[in-house]
Design an enzyme around this catalytic site. Structure first.
Site: not given
Ligand code: 8YV
Length: 347
Positions: A253, A282, A300
């Site tokens: 993150r 972001e 991401h």
């Molecule tokens: C997602 C992510 O694409 O699953 C997670 O925690 O960071 C990613 O796989 C994003 O968060 C969309 O919800």
């Protein structure tokens, strides 16, 4: 681990629960949810600010969210009818889980289905940083490749190197497996809790305190959840402990790394290179990161394969449908809400 379990013949009733699908998702997911719920979707894929999100949630029993929607105490207070927030992500730092629990709102996430896909991408990013793939590709595209040179874009080896993993959950373990079994890497890790000896043995992974991990890793990969405790877990002081030849990869993150400090470390060659799929604030990217050559930047997309995104959407829908139809949702984040009998509307 789960699949769609809806019936095409679910009864239509004017009392069907209403749900908001806050972002554009697969049409099949919307169709499936429409068999159970009155669905407000967002095919134009607007990003709702807080007030707009709260307004769209009015009258909704369920929310299908992604990492871009922040479900906080204010949004919950404005929507006391909300029962379930089904997040299409394994991370759920966009949701104030204690506030949900206090209101009897169930939160769910999408673990497991994205583990291997995200580990593939984390490993690829780490390799790209170590072997300077993005930097050399930009050089070629600029037309600067005029001759071979013995020291052109020399990087550092991945095979046989020391792979450091900060955050040894499901994805961290999947990356460790790739490194140990596929590339003959020596795996060291740090985590809030140490793995069981048999798991450590199967991954050939050795537990270290965080400072020793930073000192020993040739390639450090971050795979820990974001929280107040992990905010800026990697800043100037931590970067100063790393080898000047080391790489840093973040598929966890934004906010876990102090992006300004990292840009300064990359600029000053304090570490050799970095690879980032996630950023503070972001989709904005710190301008200093954009200005340094020795960093690979991706938007991401670590979980972005067609099959995995579909599996994530299916699992989020499984959770929403189960929670609002009296079944046990497969992957609750705050199962204590279920234990307290708080989530389900009267049937
Ligand atoms: C997602 C992510 O694409 O699953 C997670 O925690 O960071 C990613 O796989 C994003 O968060 C969309 O919800």
């Amino acid at each position: 681990m789960t699949g769609p379990h809806s019936s095409t013949h679910a009864p239509r009733s004017p009392n069907r629960p209403a749900v908001l699908v806050a972002r554009a998702v697969f049409p099949e997911t919307i169709e499936r949810l429409r068999r159970h719920f009155e669905v407000e979707d967002n095919p134009a894929d607007h990003i709702f600010d807080k007030a707009t999100l709260a307004a769209h949630l009015a009258g909704k029993a369920g929310a299908f969210t992604t990492g871009s929607e922040r479900i906080d105490a204010d949004v919950l207070a404005e929507n006391p009818q909300l029962r379930v927030v089904a997040n299409m992500a394994v991370g759920y730092n966009n949701i104030d889980v204690p506030a949900c629990t206090a209101r009897g709102v169930l939160a769910t996430n999408t673990p497991d289905v994205l583990t291997e896909t995200t580990a593939d991408f984390g490993f690829a990013l780490m390799m790209a940083a170590a072997r300077r793939m993005a930097e050399s590709e930009r050089f070629l595209r600029r037309g600067e490749w005029t001759r071979w040179a013995y020291d052109m874009f020399t990087g550092s080896d991945v095979h046989g190197a020391t792979l450091g993993i900060l955050g040894m959950g499901r994805i961290g373990q999947a990356i460790a497996r790739r490194g140990a079994l596929g590339f003959g890497m020596r795996v060291v890790y740090h985590n809030r809790s140490r793995l069981a000896p048999e798991v450590e043995a199967s991954l050939r992974a050795r537990y270290l305190d965080k400072a020793t991990l930073l000192r020993e890793a040739d390639h450090l990969v971050l795979v820990l959840p974001y929280s107040a405790q992990s905010h800026h877990a990697i800043g100037a002081a931590e970067l100063a402990l790393m080898k000047p030849t080391a790489t840093l990869t973040n598929v966890a993150r934004g906010g876990i790394v102090d992006d300004a400090a990292l840009a300064a470390a990359l600029r000053g060659k304090r570490i050799a290179a970095a690879a980032l799929d996630v950023f503070e604030g972001e989709p904005q990217v710190h301008p200093d990161l954009l200005a340094v050559p020795n960093v690979v930047l991706t938007p991401h997309i670590a979980s972005a394969t067609v099959r995995t995104r579909r599996a994530m959407a299916d699992l989020a829908a499984d959770n929403l449908i189960a929670a609002l139809t009296g079944e046990r949702p497969p992957t609750p984040v705050n199962p204590e809400v279920l234990a307290a009998g708080g989530v389900l509307p009267p049937r």
